[in-house]
Design a protein around this motif. Structure first.
Motif, PDB file in Angstrom:
ATOM      1  N   ALA A 240      21.778   9.599  53.201  1.00  0.00           N
ATOM      2  CA  ALA A 240      21.495   8.139  52.527  1.00  0.00           C
ATOM      3  C   ALA A 240      20.427   8.559  51.371  1.00  0.00           C
ATOM      4  CB  ALA A 240      20.836   7.170  53.344  1.00  0.00           C
ATOM      5  N   PHE A 241      19.376   9.577  51.730  1.00  0.00           N
ATOM      6  CA  PHE A 241      18.470   9.904  50.830  1.00  0.00           C
ATOM      7  C   PHE A 241      19.139  10.389  49.266  1.00  0.00           C
ATOM      8  CE2 PHE A 241      13.587  10.221  52.034  1.00  0.00           C
ATOM      9  CZ  PHE A 241      13.944   9.212  53.244  1.00  0.00           C
TER      10      PHE A 241
ATOM     11  N   SER B 242      22.110  10.139  48.493  1.00  0.00           N
ATOM     12  CA  SER B 242      23.481   9.403  47.959  1.00  0.00           C
ATOM     13  C   SER B 242      23.322   8.845  46.370  1.00  0.00           C
ATOM     14  CB  SER B 242      23.771   8.249  48.853  1.00  0.00           C
ATOM     15  OG  SER B 242      22.856   7.095  48.785  1.00  0.00           O
ATOM     16  N   GLY B 243      21.989   8.389  46.188  1.00  0.00           N
ATOM     17  CA  GLY B 243      21.924   7.950  44.753  1.00  0.00           C
ATOM     18  C   GLY B 243      21.679   9.265  43.897  1.00  0.00           C
ATOM     19  N   GLN B 244      21.722  10.419  44.290  1.00  0.00           N
ATOM     20  CA  GLN B 244      21.740  11.498  43.487  1.00  0.00           C
ATOM     21  C   GLN B 244      23.255  11.929  42.925  1.00  0.00           C
ATOM     22  OE1 GLN B 244      19.260  13.000  42.211  1.00  0.00           O
ATOM     23  NE2 GLN B 244      17.946  14.255  43.686  1.00  0.00           N
ATOM     24  N   VAL B 245      24.407  11.127  43.592  1.00  0.00           N
ATOM     25  CA  VAL B 245      25.554  11.118  43.030  1.00  0.00           C
ATOM     26  C   VAL B 245      25.713  10.131  42.027  1.00  0.00           C
ATOM     27  CG1 VAL B 245      27.961  11.190  43.479  1.00  0.00           C
ATOM     28  CG2 VAL B 245      26.515  12.063  45.292  1.00  0.00           C
TER      29      VAL B 245
ATOM     30  N   PRO C 169      27.230   7.290  39.294  1.00  0.00           N
ATOM     31  CA  PRO C 169      28.135   6.141  39.857  1.00  0.00           C
ATOM     32  C   PRO C 169      29.416   6.567  39.294  1.00  0.00           C
ATOM     33  CG  PRO C 169      26.413   5.327  38.208  1.00  0.00           C
ATOM     34  CD  PRO C 169      25.892   6.964  38.628  1.00  0.00           C
ATOM     35  N   GLN C 170      29.573   7.183  38.321  1.00  0.00           N
ATOM     36  CA  GLN C 170      30.782   7.496  37.892  1.00  0.00           C
ATOM     37  C   GLN C 170      31.632   8.472  38.825  1.00  0.00           C
ATOM     38  OE1 GLN C 170      28.129   7.859  36.250  1.00  0.00           O
ATOM     39  NE2 GLN C 170      28.037   6.969  33.929  1.00  0.00           N
ATOM     40  N   SER C 171      31.128   9.128  39.481  1.00  0.00           N
ATOM     41  CA  SER C 171      31.930  10.019  40.394  1.00  0.00           C
ATOM     42  C   SER C 171      32.807   9.427  41.095  1.00  0.00           C
ATOM     43  CB  SER C 171      30.811  10.819  41.054  1.00  0.00           C
ATOM     44  OG  SER C 171      30.091  11.808  40.085  1.00  0.00           O
TER      45      SER C 171
ATOM     46  N   ASP D 242      35.179   8.204  44.300  1.00  0.00           N
ATOM     47  CA  ASP D 242      34.351   8.061  45.749  1.00  0.00           C
ATOM     48  C   ASP D 242      34.798   9.301  46.643  1.00  0.00           C
ATOM     49  OD1 ASP D 242      33.064   6.052  45.259  1.00  0.00           O
ATOM     50  OD2 ASP D 242      34.394   4.321  45.874  1.00  0.00           O
TER      51      ASP D 242
ATOM     52  N   ARG E   5      32.435  11.794  46.172  1.00  0.00           N
ATOM     53  CA  ARG E   5      31.171  11.427  46.676  1.00  0.00           C
ATOM     54  C   ARG E   5      30.862  11.358  48.195  1.00  0.00           C
ATOM     55  NH1 ARG E   5      27.983   7.551  44.214  1.00  0.00           N
ATOM     56  NH2 ARG E   5      29.837   6.984  42.981  1.00  0.00           N
ATOM     57  N   TRP E   6      31.716  10.766  48.896  1.00  0.00           N
ATOM     58  CA  TRP E   6      31.702  10.638  50.374  1.00  0.00           C
ATOM     59  C   TRP E   6      31.870  12.204  50.974  1.00  0.00           C
ATOM     60  CZ3 TRP E   6      28.535   7.141  51.521  1.00  0.00           C
ATOM     61  CH2 TRP E   6      28.418   6.060  50.782  1.00  0.00           C
TER      62      TRP E   6
ATOM     63  N   TYR F 194      22.447  11.877  35.784  1.00  0.00           N
ATOM     64  CA  TYR F 194      21.835  11.008  36.941  1.00  0.00           C
ATOM     65  C   TYR F 194      21.069  11.865  37.868  1.00  0.00           C
ATOM     66  CZ  TYR F 194      24.470   7.029  35.143  1.00  0.00           C
ATOM     67  OH  TYR F 194      24.807   5.742  34.363  1.00  0.00           O
TER      68      TYR F 194
ATOM     69  N   SER G 106      17.901  12.620  39.723  1.00  0.00           N
ATOM     70  CA  SER G 106      16.523  11.995  39.546  1.00  0.00           C
ATOM     71  C   SER G 106      15.431  12.923  40.237  1.00  0.00           C
ATOM     72  CB  SER G 106      16.694  10.629  40.320  1.00  0.00           C
ATOM     73  OG  SER G 106      17.083  10.922  41.688  1.00  0.00           O
TER      74      SER G 106
ATOM     75  N   PRO H 218      16.964  15.414  33.336  1.00  0.00           N
ATOM     76  CA  PRO H 218      17.321  15.994  32.029  1.00  0.00           C
ATOM     77  C   PRO H 218      15.908  16.410  31.502  1.00  0.00           C
ATOM     78  CG  PRO H 218      18.840  14.230  32.280  1.00  0.00           C
ATOM     79  CD  PRO H 218      17.655  14.137  33.428  1.00  0.00           C
TER      80      PRO H 218
ATOM     81  N   ARG I 283      21.195   5.518  34.080  1.00  0.00           N
ATOM     82  CA  ARG I 283      20.386   6.598  35.139  1.00  0.00           C
ATOM     83  C   ARG I 283      18.853   5.858  35.552  1.00  0.00           C
ATOM     84  NH1 ARG I 283      16.948  10.950  33.319  1.00  0.00           N
ATOM     85  NH2 ARG I 283      16.250  10.663  31.295  1.00  0.00           N
TER      86      ARG I 283
ATOM     87  N   ASP J 226      20.386   3.298  41.884  1.00  0.00           N
ATOM     88  CA  ASP J 226      20.327   3.301  43.247  1.00  0.00           C
ATOM     89  C   ASP J 226      18.777   3.118  43.572  1.00  0.00           C
ATOM     90  OD1 ASP J 226      20.891   4.909  46.047  1.00  0.00           O
ATOM     91  OD2 ASP J 226      19.243   5.780  45.352  1.00  0.00           O
TER      92      ASP J 226
ATOM     93  N   TRP K 177      16.478   4.705  45.744  1.00  0.00           N
ATOM     94  CA  TRP K 177      15.761   6.011  45.664  1.00  0.00           C
ATOM     95  C   TRP K 177      15.644   6.494  44.202  1.00  0.00           C
ATOM     96  CZ3 TRP K 177      14.752   4.183  49.886  1.00  0.00           C
ATOM     97  CH2 TRP K 177      14.064   4.889  51.073  1.00  0.00           C
TER      98      TRP K 177
ATOM     99  N   LEU L 247      19.454   3.365  56.341  1.00  0.00           N
ATOM    100  CA  LEU L 247      19.308   3.449  54.555  1.00  0.00           C
ATOM    101  C   LEU L 247      20.308   3.083  53.775  1.00  0.00           C
ATOM    102  CD1 LEU L 247      17.072   3.599  52.516  1.00  0.00           C
ATOM    103  CD2 LEU L 247      17.417   6.238  52.470  1.00  0.00           C
ATOM    104  N   GLN L 248      21.489   3.670  54.269  1.00  0.00           N
ATOM    105  CA  GLN L 248      22.627   3.468  53.463  1.00  0.00           C
ATOM    106  C   GLN L 248      22.983   2.072  53.461  1.00  0.00           C
ATOM    107  OE1 GLN L 248      23.931   5.930  51.118  1.00  0.00           O
ATOM    108  NE2 GLN L 248      24.895   4.164  50.563  1.00  0.00           N
TER     109      GLN L 248
ATOM    110  N   ARG M 225      33.426  -1.187  39.136  1.00  0.00           N
ATOM    111  CA  ARG M 225      33.708  -0.487  37.794  1.00  0.00           C
ATOM    112  C   ARG M 225      35.262  -0.499  37.373  1.00  0.00           C
ATOM    113  NH1 ARG M 225      34.232   5.332  39.361  1.00  0.00           N
ATOM    114  NH2 ARG M 225      33.491   5.475  41.380  1.00  0.00           N
TER     115      ARG M 225
END
Lengths: 283, 121
Positions: free
Chosen positions: A164-165, A167-170, A172-174, A176, A179-180, A228, A230, A234, B78, B82, B84, B105-106, B119
């Motif tokens: 979960a920490f 997950s936001g490093q993937v 949004p366009q990738s 699913d 991603r999972w 994306y 974080s 970049p 970006r 999310d 985080w 968290l998720q 989307r």
């Protein structure tokens, strides 16, 4: 006939800093050795798409191994009484011990995240052992933004919280599906392993003070980071590139922190030209 | 958008199942407005503006309205996609007792993102 993928997995034994290690290694392809380093808290499966891509494996012997404590590699003997903490020296020596054990001559080394950081250390300390390094999501410095203790404590499920920490490093366009799958590896990681890796990534491995000393004439450096991402943003990637004279940096649009596993179809558009350039220009 | 959270979460059986051990209230700050989000066994019971100063939750998640507006787009830009990532960029803040947030968290990330339209393509 079974539908086998071209990937072959084996175990190799090596000694790192006095510890006998049983290391899981996967490989596919023939040609220039390309050693792939997984991210913190994950394992070699992140590279499975590269190993099944003939555009790469026709020219490169793609090799990935699970660090000790990760994936199918065992932790060292006595692990029960140790707190796992990856340091720069241990990481560098583990990679060199692996390359020696596999008798690899001047491989290209590509790593992601903490793997993208350590290849910069390799380029600085051991340039003549390498053909080139590719840092995916690798900067010479990142800034911590959460406490690592949340990742390993009895009242929070380690696998779930690690996934979960990140997950936001993937991005949004990738897709699913990927991603999972990427996050599943984090859910499977051993207790405290992601936390121990981040000690290197967030604290011990910083070397923006030394990265300007990398000689890209001896070891070419490529930096590729996702829009994306974080942690290795970049901006941090471009700052790193500005400190490493002669390095080549690319920001990959629509990708996060796990390019090779979160969006393999998009990533290959960025990595193929780099691998072609190395093959064509670096002796 | 915030009004969609309750119905979107409760219509998502898989999300409710993942949150089956969550029963609490938390504060969601959207700009200057605070909302109390009350959850019972993974289902969102209510999302209401905070009417009294003594009304509070176990933890608080806050960001500017412009940040949430971007977060709730189908493909946010970006740093806005999310919670985080928003923390890393310094455009969101969390306070209070973070233990239940970390334990689920998720689930909470998905509750926050529930109003987001799918989307295209």
């Amino acid at each position: 006939m079974p539908e086998f993928e071209p990937i072959v997995g084996r175990y190799v034994r090596l000694n790192v800093a006095g510890d006998d290690c049983r290391i899981h290694v996967e490989e596919a392809g023939r040609g220039i050795p390309l050693v792939c380093l997984h991210t913190a808290g994950a394992d070699t499966r992140q590279y499975r798409h590269l190993m099944c891509d003939p555009a790469i494996t026709d020219h490169y012997r793609v090799i990935a191994f699970d660090l000790p404590w990760h994936g199918k590699s065992n932790p060292p003997l006595g692990w029960r009484d140790r707190e796992y903490r990856l340091t720069t020296d241990l990481y560098v020596e583990t990679i060199r011990a692996f390359c020696r054990a596999m008798a690899l001559a001047r491989p290209v080394v590509m790593g992601c995240s903490m793997g993208g950081r350590v290849v910069l250390h390799l380029a600085l300390k051991h340039p003549d052992e390498l053909r080139a390094v590719i840092a995916l999501e690798g900067a010479d410095r990142v800034e911590p933004y959460y406490e690592l203790d949340w990742l390993h404590r009895p009242d929070v499920h380690g696998g779930e919280v690690c996934a979960a920490f990140v997950s936001g490093q993937v991005a949004p366009q990738s897709p699913d599906e990927y991603r999972w799958e990427t996050l599943w590896l984090y859910m499977q990681s051993g207790p405290g392993v992601f936390k121990g890796d981040l000690y290197f990534y967030w604290y011990d491995g910083h070397f923006d003070d030394r990265s300007p000393k990398i000689d890209t004439a001896r070891c070419p450096v490529y930096l590729l980071s996702g829009e994306y991402d974080s942690s290795c943003t970049p901006e941090r990637t471009e700052a790193t590139a500005s400190r490493i004279k002669g390095s080549k940096a690319t920001v990959m649009e629509g990708i996060g922190h796990f390019p090779m596993s979160e969006n393999p179809a998009l990533f290959r558009k960025y990595i193929l030209p780099v691998l072609d350039e190395i093959r064509g220009t670096v002796r | 958008m915030i009004n969609r959270i309750r119905d979107r979460v409760n219509a998502n059986a898989a999300l409710v199942r993942r949150g089956q051990y969550v029963s609490l209230a938390f504060l969601l700050g959207v700009g200057e407005e605070d909302y109390l989000v009350t959850i019972d066994k993974g289902r969102v019971s209510s999302v209401e503006p905070r009417r009294l100063a003594t009304v509070t939750g176990r933890f608080t998640i806050r960001a500017a309205k412009t940040v949430w507006d971007e977060f709730w787009k189908p493909v946010p830009k970006r740093n806005h996609h999310d919670l985080w990532a928003m923390l890393a960029a310094g455009i969101a803040k969390i306070d209070g007792d973070l233990l239940p947030l970390m334990q689920n968290l998720q689930y909470f990330k998905d509750v926050l993102a529930a109003p987001r339209p799918p989307r295209e393509g």
